[in-house]
Design a protein around this motif. Structure first.
Motif, PDB file in Angstrom:
ATOM      1  N   ILE A 137       0.932  -1.224  -0.090  1.00 40.99           N
ATOM      2  CA  ILE A 137       0.285  -0.257   0.140  1.00 40.99           C
ATOM      3  C   ILE A 137       1.135   1.194  -0.253  1.00 40.99           C
ATOM      4  O   ILE A 137       1.888   1.482   0.880  1.00 40.99           O
ATOM      5  N   ARG A 138       0.461   2.505  -0.962  1.00 44.34           N
ATOM      6  CA  ARG A 138       1.980   3.723  -1.126  1.00 44.34           C
ATOM      7  C   ARG A 138       1.643   3.940  -0.264  1.00 44.34           C
ATOM      8  O   ARG A 138       1.977   5.035  -0.219  1.00 44.34           O
ATOM      9  N   ASN A 139       0.573   4.512  -0.968  1.00 41.46           N
ATOM     10  CA  ASN A 139      -0.794   6.079  -0.155  1.00 41.46           C
ATOM     11  C   ASN A 139      -0.839   5.800   1.079  1.00 41.46           C
ATOM     12  O   ASN A 139      -2.152   6.779   1.004  1.00 41.46           O
ATOM     13  N   TYR A 140      -0.692   5.278   2.092  1.00 37.46           N
ATOM     14  CA  TYR A 140      -1.665   5.420   3.393  1.00 37.46           C
ATOM     15  C   TYR A 140      -0.653   6.532   3.933  1.00 37.46           C
ATOM     16  O   TYR A 140       1.156   6.225   3.720  1.00 37.46           O
TER      17      TYR A 140
ATOM     18  N   ARG B 228       2.128  -6.425   6.999  1.00 37.37           N
ATOM     19  CA  ARG B 228       2.936  -5.092   7.726  1.00 37.37           C
ATOM     20  C   ARG B 228       1.841  -4.423   9.006  1.00 37.37           C
ATOM     21  O   ARG B 228       1.807  -4.919  10.062  1.00 37.37           O
ATOM     22  N   LEU B 229       1.121  -3.923   8.153  1.00 39.27           N
ATOM     23  CA  LEU B 229      -0.133  -2.759   8.577  1.00 39.27           C
ATOM     24  C   LEU B 229      -0.696  -3.259   9.222  1.00 39.27           C
ATOM     25  O   LEU B 229      -1.028  -3.423  10.717  1.00 39.27           O
ATOM     26  N   ALA B 230      -1.161  -4.719   9.100  1.00 39.50           N
ATOM     27  CA  ALA B 230      -2.065  -5.516  10.391  1.00 39.50           C
ATOM     28  C   ALA B 230      -1.762  -6.168  11.397  1.00 39.50           C
ATOM     29  O   ALA B 230      -1.862  -5.917  12.822  1.00 39.50           O
ATOM     30  N   GLN B 231       0.369  -6.283  11.070  1.00 37.60           N
ATOM     31  CA  GLN B 231       0.484  -7.233  11.971  1.00 37.60           C
ATOM     32  C   GLN B 231       0.688  -5.794  13.410  1.00 37.60           C
ATOM     33  O   GLN B 231       0.491  -6.197  15.177  1.00 37.60           O
ATOM     34  N   ARG B 232       1.733  -4.736  12.842  1.00 36.00           N
ATOM     35  CA  ARG B 232       1.590  -3.122  13.740  1.00 36.00           C
ATOM     36  C   ARG B 232       0.246  -3.409  14.581  1.00 36.00           C
ATOM     37  O   ARG B 232       0.024  -2.939  15.533  1.00 36.00           O
ATOM     38  N   SER B 233      -0.713  -3.218  13.895  1.00 38.46           N
ATOM     39  CA  SER B 233      -2.220  -2.853  14.223  1.00 38.46           C
ATOM     40  C   SER B 233      -2.659  -3.609  15.568  1.00 38.46           C
ATOM     41  O   SER B 233      -3.270  -3.182  16.911  1.00 38.46           O
ATOM     42  N   ARG B 234      -2.295  -5.351  15.132  1.00 41.58           N
ATOM     43  CA  ARG B 234      -3.107  -5.715  16.475  1.00 41.58           C
ATOM     44  C   ARG B 234      -1.787  -5.892  17.586  1.00 41.58           C
ATOM     45  O   ARG B 234      -3.060  -5.779  18.457  1.00 41.58           O
ATOM     46  N   LEU B 235      -0.598  -5.678  17.079  1.00 42.47           N
ATOM     47  CA  LEU B 235       0.296  -5.434  18.285  1.00 42.47           C
ATOM     48  C   LEU B 235      -0.012  -4.258  18.743  1.00 42.47           C
ATOM     49  O   LEU B 235       0.048  -4.328  20.831  1.00 42.47           O
ATOM     50  N   GLN B 236      -0.165  -3.710  18.862  1.00 41.37           N
ATOM     51  CA  GLN B 236      -0.871  -1.948  19.277  1.00 41.37           C
ATOM     52  C   GLN B 236      -2.191  -2.255  19.442  1.00 41.37           C
ATOM     53  O   GLN B 236      -1.990  -1.673  21.249  1.00 41.37           O
TER      54      GLN B 236
END
Length: 564
Positions: free
Chosen positions: A275-278, A289-297
């Motif tokens: 995803i290049r425009n986030y 990676r976005l999902a993984q980081r958000s879940r950990l957060q």
């Protein structure tokens, strides 16, 4: 033999400093090689490909004796399509070169450009390289050690579905055959006559006849572990970007938060290769990676995740607890004071028997990033014209011999972000067939052919195909919701002023993200009128929290006899 992946450095005047910087950080896990010119770089890349070496990254100093980094990195994909490409810019040259570098990055001639380190511990520089190497390792390299091991025979579709789940969750995994020596202890633990696939998950538990749902539940905790009588402040149904954002903000504000997800955490966005425009990720970020980081957060703030079973019913609590909502899954229920619906959408099926009968055997609904590695030198088709289809085509082009996008509309620019349409146009192995649909297809145990129809001329073409990835558009699954939740004609959840006036209470519409059931909210793609973008879904997940707080305050006021 040194089987470490290669980082190839092309450098001129600053070769010594650049090589020392790379060796200091990456020499243990990567083979650092240095060459001095653009021609030598391309020659060495060809020899590495001939040696079947894995090339993880090519770093090129901006000015080389026989050219520059922009032109060199533009040529790299023709030799090694999967290598990450980085231009290294001496700081004195950075400002003057910035416009050219930005234009090159927009053309996808490189993945990023970075100033050469000015001294020790340049963490910005190494953070950028580390992210690129991490994405390469997830999407390209085959793990040599797996946190999860899947025992299955060749062509096992259930095993392929489990691999896809594990890849979307960012869990390193490997497949071994039932006759492999490494499989023996797992099969012994599974018991005599255990049905394949057999999977060992992170906890060490071994699951026979494994399904994605069973594996997900074993990894993140089963519904049977929910304490009896517990009542959450917020139950978030769906763990895509909208649901994860709602969970992060709810848990961070001290609300007891539970998240239910029937599939992989991350939803459809979790399968996106890049995803290049986030906002906040200038070099892009994979959906995993976005999902993984958000879940950990969310987890660090106290949110609890329960996965592997989809919600099947939503109902109000009994008369003695009318302020509660009950969310039912197969064999369990969760009780919460508020519910946030973030179930997203699913891709529409083609409805062609010969194709739908080969799902998991060359036919995939969604990005199925884990299958890209299996498409090396094959002819692959992608159906759809939105961003998800474009991202899938670009990722597949790193592996496949050819990628053909099949699009019903006259121009992909009608439904796709400009940066993706530009990247597709710049990728020589991707072709786009507009005003075309897939009418038929088939094969013996694996997809072998497709029949395409031109919508303007009616002309039919039969073509060979090794893979078909269908990203056909979105359909919500709201069949499990009660009649009290108003839907639009397409089945999306109505909220706020979109709710028909005859359903307003006391002449007032529900809150902006509130449904026709008090205390039940909808965010993200499942909501009628949403933008169907990752960033907007995340924004709605955050925006719903004031409405949740307001409803909880009303409940507390009623409990203590104050006016609501």
């Amino acid at each position: 033999m040194d089987d470490r992946p290669v980082i190839l450095l092309a450098a001129g005047a600053h070769a010594r400093e650049a090589e020392a910087e790379l060796r200091a950080r990456y020499d243990r896990d990567y083979r650092i090689e240095s060459v001095g010119t653009a021609d030598e770089t391309l020659e060495r890349l060809r020899s590495l490909v001939a040696e079947r070496a894995a090339v993880a990254m090519v770093c090129a100093e901006l000015r080389l004796p026989d050219g520059d980094a922009i032109e060199l990195l533009h040529q790299v994909p023709a030799v090694v399509a999967t290598a990450r490409r980085v231009a290294l810019v001496p700081v004195p040259e950075y400002r003057d070169a910035l416009d050219d570098l930005r234009a090159a990055a927009l053309r996808r001639d490189m993945d990023t450009f970075l100033p050469l380190p000015q001294g020790m511990r340049d963490e910005e520089f190494h953070g950028a390289l580390g992210e690129l190497l991490s994405e390469w390792g997830w999407s390209v390299a085959r793990p040599t050690a797996g946190a999860s091991i899947v025992v299955a025979g060749p062509g096992d579709r259930a095993a392929a579905a489990v691999h896809d789940l594990l890849d979307r969750l960012g869990i390193p995994n490997r497949r071994v055959g039932p006759d492999d020596e490494e499989a023996r202890p797992l099969l012994d633990d599974a018991g005599p006559g255990a049905q394949l696939p057999v999977v060992r998950v992170l906890s060490g538990r071994v699951i026979a006849a494994a399904t994605p749902g069973a594996v997900a539940e074993a990894m993140y905790g089963g519904f049977d572990e929910i304490p009896a009588g517990s009542v959450a402040d917020v139950a978030v149904v769906g763990a895509g970007p909208a649901g994860l954002a709602a969970a992060v903000y709810a848990a961070s504000e001290g609300l007891a938060t539970i998240v239910l997800e029937g599939d992989a955490i991350g939803g459809q966005a979790g399968s996106s290769s890049m995803i290049r425009n986030y906002l906040g990720f200038p070099r892009g970020i994979s959906g995993m990676r976005l999902a993984q980081r958000s879940r950990l957060q969310a987890g660090r703030f106290g949110a609890r995740f329960y996965t592997g079973r989809a919600a099947v019913r939503l109902e109000d609590g009994p008369e003695d607890e009318p302020e509660h909502h009950h969310v039912h899954v197969d064999g369990a229920q969760l009780c919460a004071r508020t519910v946030v619906l973030a179930t997203g959408v699913t891709y529409r099926r083609l409805g062609v028997a010969g194709i739908d009968g080969l799902v998991g055997a060359g036919v995939y609904y969604g990005a199925a990033a884990s299958m890209a590695r299996e498409m090396v030198d094959r002819d692959v088709y992608v159906v759809g014209g939105a961003n998800s289809a474009g991202q899938t085509a670009v990722h597949l082009a790193k592996f496949a011999g050819s990628v053909t996008m099949v699009v019903r509309r006259a121009d992909i620019a009608e439904t796709m972000s400009e940066y993706l349409a530009r990247e597709i146009a710049a990728t020589p192995t991707i072709s786009v067939r507009t005003r075309t649909v897939v009418a038929d297809g088939g094969g013996d145990e694996w997809l072998q052919w497709l029949r395409l129809v031109d919508l303007d001329t009616g002309e039919t073409t039969k073509t060979s195909a090794d893979g078909l990835f269908c990203l056909l558009g979105a359909e919500p699954d709201c069949s499990w919701l009660p009649d009290g939740v108003a839907l639009d004609e397409r089945g999306f959840v109505l909220t706020g002023r979109d709710v028909p006036q005859d359903l307003w209470v006391d002449g007032r519409p529900p809150g902006s993200l509130e449904t026709t059931l008090r205390g039940v909210f909808a965010v993200g793609d499942v909501r009628a009128g949403s933008m169907k973008r990752v960033a907007s879904a995340s924004g709605e997940g955050a925006t719903v929290l004031p409405l949740v707080h307001a409803h909880l305050m009303q409940l507390r006021a009623q409990e203590f006899g104050a006016p609501g």
